[in-house]
Design a protein around this motif. Structure first.
Motif, mmCIF file in Angstrom:
data_model
loop_
_atom_site.group_PDB
_atom_site.id
_atom_site.type_symbol
_atom_site.label_atom_id
_atom_site.label_comp_id
_atom_site.label_asym_id
_atom_site.label_seq_id
_atom_site.Cartn_x
_atom_site.Cartn_y
_atom_site.Cartn_z
ATOM 1 N N ILE A 168 -40.422 18.954 -34.019
ATOM 2 C CA ILE A 168 -40.325 18.219 -32.755
ATOM 3 C C ILE A 168 -39.230 17.166 -32.864
ATOM 4 C CG2 ILE A 168 -41.515 16.708 -31.113
ATOM 5 C CD1 ILE A 168 -44.156 17.860 -32.179
ATOM 6 N N GLY A 169 -38.437 17.075 -31.819
ATOM 7 C CA GLY A 169 -37.433 16.023 -31.741
ATOM 8 C C GLY A 169 -37.189 15.668 -30.299
ATOM 9 N N ASP A 170 -36.719 14.440 -30.076
ATOM 10 C CA ASP A 170 -36.383 14.032 -28.716
ATOM 11 C C ASP A 170 -35.209 13.069 -28.756
ATOM 12 O OD1 ASP A 170 -37.819 11.966 -29.863
ATOM 13 O OD2 ASP A 170 -39.014 11.550 -28.103
ATOM 14 N N LYS A 171 -34.576 12.944 -27.609
ATOM 15 C CA LYS A 171 -33.394 12.078 -27.489
ATOM 16 C C LYS A 171 -33.382 11.441 -26.109
ATOM 17 C CE LYS A 171 -29.142 10.590 -28.255
ATOM 18 N NZ LYS A 171 -28.491 10.115 -29.426
ATOM 19 N N TYR A 172 -33.171 10.127 -26.072
ATOM 20 C CA TYR A 172 -33.031 9.399 -24.814
ATOM 21 C C TYR A 172 -31.571 8.991 -24.666
ATOM 22 C CZ TYR A 172 -33.343 5.688 -21.369
ATOM 23 O OH TYR A 172 -33.164 4.902 -20.258
ATOM 24 N N THR A 173 -30.993 9.312 -23.531
ATOM 25 C CA THR A 173 -29.623 8.918 -23.219
ATOM 26 C C THR A 173 -29.694 7.958 -22.044
ATOM 27 O OG1 THR A 173 -28.821 11.067 -23.959
ATOM 28 C CG2 THR A 173 -27.331 9.785 -22.586
ATOM 29 N N GLY A 210 -34.315 30.956 -33.437
ATOM 30 C CA GLY A 210 -35.414 31.532 -32.674
ATOM 31 C C GLY A 210 -35.691 30.731 -31.418
ATOM 32 N N VAL A 211 -36.835 30.992 -30.826
ATOM 33 C CA VAL A 211 -37.204 30.388 -29.548
ATOM 34 C C VAL A 211 -37.795 28.991 -29.761
ATOM 35 C CG1 VAL A 211 -38.699 30.623 -27.530
ATOM 36 C CG2 VAL A 211 -37.606 32.640 -28.504
ATOM 37 N N ALA A 212 -37.407 28.069 -28.911
ATOM 38 C CA ALA A 212 -37.971 26.716 -28.884
ATOM 39 C C ALA A 212 -38.245 26.357 -27.428
ATOM 40 C CB ALA A 212 -37.010 25.708 -29.502
ATOM 41 N N PHE A 213 -39.189 25.443 -27.229
ATOM 42 C CA PHE A 213 -39.491 24.968 -25.878
ATOM 43 C C PHE A 213 -38.749 23.662 -25.663
ATOM 44 C CE2 PHE A 213 -41.977 22.861 -22.587
ATOM 45 C CZ PHE A 213 -42.036 23.869 -21.653
ATOM 46 N N THR A 214 -38.033 23.557 -24.568
ATOM 47 C CA THR A 214 -37.194 22.394 -24.296
ATOM 48 C C THR A 214 -37.541 21.806 -22.943
ATOM 49 O OG1 THR A 214 -35.445 23.475 -25.550
ATOM 50 C CG2 THR A 214 -34.804 21.597 -24.209
ATOM 51 N N SER A 215 -37.634 20.473 -22.894
ATOM 52 C CA SER A 215 -37.918 19.740 -21.657
ATOM 53 C C SER A 215 -36.829 18.702 -21.432
ATOM 54 C CB SER A 215 -39.253 18.996 -21.750
ATOM 55 O OG SER A 215 -40.303 19.879 -21.953
ATOM 56 N N ALA A 216 -36.457 18.514 -20.177
ATOM 57 C CA ALA A 216 -35.484 17.477 -19.823
ATOM 58 C C ALA A 216 -35.971 16.756 -18.574
ATOM 59 C CB ALA A 216 -34.108 18.085 -19.574
ATOM 60 N N THR A 217 -35.851 15.428 -18.594
ATOM 61 C CA THR A 217 -36.214 14.600 -17.447
ATOM 62 C C THR A 217 -35.031 13.696 -17.118
ATOM 63 O OG1 THR A 217 -38.534 14.581 -18.138
ATOM 64 C CG2 THR A 217 -37.854 12.917 -16.534
ATOM 65 N N LEU A 218 -34.558 13.792 -15.889
ATOM 66 C CA LEU A 218 -33.459 12.957 -15.409
ATOM 67 C C LEU A 218 -34.039 11.940 -14.438
ATOM 68 C CD1 LEU A 218 -30.405 12.316 -15.113
ATOM 69 C CD2 LEU A 218 -30.336 14.057 -13.309
ATOM 70 N N ASN A 219 -33.894 10.657 -14.759
ATOM 71 C CA ASN A 219 -34.330 9.568 -13.883
ATOM 72 C C ASN A 219 -33.096 8.955 -13.238
ATOM 73 O OD1 ASN A 219 -37.285 9.234 -14.410
ATOM 74 N ND2 ASN A 219 -36.507 9.095 -16.501
ATOM 75 N N VAL A 220 -33.138 8.803 -11.905
ATOM 76 C CA VAL A 220 -31.979 8.309 -11.172
ATOM 77 C C VAL A 220 -32.414 7.152 -10.273
ATOM 78 C CG1 VAL A 220 -30.152 8.938 -9.564
ATOM 79 C CG2 VAL A 220 -30.982 10.616 -11.193
ATOM 80 N N TYR A 221 -31.593 6.102 -10.239
ATOM 81 C CA TYR A 221 -31.864 4.937 -9.400
ATOM 82 C C TYR A 221 -30.628 4.619 -8.577
ATOM 83 C CZ TYR A 221 -32.576 0.103 -8.018
ATOM 84 O OH TYR A 221 -32.690 -1.052 -7.290
ATOM 85 N N LEU A 272 -31.472 10.077 -19.156
ATOM 86 C CA LEU A 272 -31.930 11.419 -19.474
ATOM 87 C C LEU A 272 -32.772 11.396 -20.741
ATOM 88 C CD1 LEU A 272 -31.578 14.517 -18.846
ATOM 89 C CD2 LEU A 272 -29.614 14.435 -20.385
ATOM 90 N N TRP A 273 -33.895 12.132 -20.713
ATOM 91 C CA TRP A 273 -34.740 12.300 -21.887
ATOM 92 C C TRP A 273 -34.886 13.792 -22.136
ATOM 93 C CZ3 TRP A 273 -39.873 14.214 -22.524
ATOM 94 C CH2 TRP A 273 -40.420 13.974 -23.785
ATOM 95 N N VAL A 274 -34.622 14.212 -23.390
ATOM 96 C CA VAL A 274 -34.698 15.625 -23.759
ATOM 97 C C VAL A 274 -35.616 15.763 -24.976
ATOM 98 C CG1 VAL A 274 -33.376 17.642 -24.521
ATOM 99 C CG2 VAL A 274 -32.346 16.012 -22.933
ATOM 100 N N GLN A 275 -36.498 16.769 -24.944
ATOM 101 C CA GLN A 275 -37.381 17.039 -26.070
ATOM 102 C C GLN A 275 -37.309 18.521 -26.421
ATOM 103 O OE1 GLN A 275 -41.473 15.841 -25.660
ATOM 104 N NE2 GLN A 275 -42.055 16.736 -27.602
ATOM 105 N N VAL A 276 -37.282 18.818 -27.731
ATOM 106 C CA VAL A 276 -37.294 20.188 -28.228
ATOM 107 C C VAL A 276 -38.488 20.337 -29.166
ATOM 108 C CG1 VAL A 276 -36.025 21.954 -29.531
ATOM 109 C CG2 VAL A 276 -34.771 20.339 -28.081
ATOM 110 N N THR A 277 -39.266 21.403 -28.970
ATOM 111 C CA THR A 277 -40.434 21.695 -29.805
ATOM 112 C C THR A 277 -40.361 23.159 -30.219
ATOM 113 O OG1 THR A 277 -41.736 20.106 -28.531
ATOM 114 C CG2 THR A 277 -42.956 21.652 -29.908
ATOM 115 N N GLN A 278 -40.592 23.403 -31.502
ATOM 116 C CA GLN A 278 -40.543 24.773 -32.000
ATOM 117 C C GLN A 278 -41.649 24.987 -33.031
ATOM 118 O OE1 GLN A 278 -37.228 25.932 -34.572
ATOM 119 N NE2 GLN A 278 -37.063 27.857 -33.437
ATOM 120 N N ASN A 279 -42.298 26.135 -32.967
ATOM 121 C CA ASN A 279 -43.291 26.523 -33.963
ATOM 122 C C ASN A 279 -42.536 27.119 -35.153
ATOM 123 O OD1 ASN A 279 -45.231 27.786 -35.542
ATOM 124 N ND2 ASN A 279 -46.434 28.455 -33.787
#
Length: 137
Positions: free
Chosen positions: A76-81, A107-118, A62-69
């Motif tokens: 900006i921060g991100d985390k790989y699990t 306040g509001v932040a934009f968040t993205s998550a990507t789950l890679n499965v094999y 899993l990769w998660v990124q948070v971005t906020q103005n």
């Protein structure tokens, strides 16, 4: 008559070889970011609650990124699990994302998550979710 039969058989053989082999069905997977994250250490990090699901027997990352103005500049921060539980059931995860630039704030932040499965031997899938998230203390 033989010429027509030979032509039809040849055409059928050409069409059959041109079609791709049956594709392996994608591995079942899902990721859902919850609507509210929690500020940690005076904004140095954000805990992002989420739910993930991947097919039993698969391996997931899993990769998660948070971005906020923040006052015209981006926090900006991100985390790989590297490993998430894959049992075919939804699992709650709290992913702590540390800012690489400046502190996050309420306040509001934009968040993205990507789950890679094999799933061995050759099945894989990638699912994503992007959403606005409210950061609170």
């Amino acid at each position: 008559m033989r010429a027509i039969s030979a032509f039809v058989l040849t055409a059928a053989a050409i069409v059959a070889t041109a079609l791709p082999a049956a594709a392996t069905p994608p591995v079942e997977a899902a990721v859902a970011i919850q609507p509210q994250g929690r500020l940690e250490a005076r904004g140095a990090a954000v805990t992002v609650p989420m739910r993930v699901m991947c097919q039993n027997g698969a391996t997931g990352s899993l990769w998660v990124q948070v971005t906020q103005n923040v006052r015209g500049e981006l926090a900006i921060g991100d985390k790989y699990t590297s490993s998430v539980p894959c049992t075919g059931e939804f699992h709650k995860l709290d992913v702590t994302v540390v800012s690489r630039t400046k502190a996050f704030r309420q306040g509001v932040a934009f968040t993205s998550a990507t789950l890679n499965v094999y799933l061995p031997p050759d099945s894989s899938n990638m699912v994503e979710e992007d959403r606005e998230m409210m950061l609170v203390r």
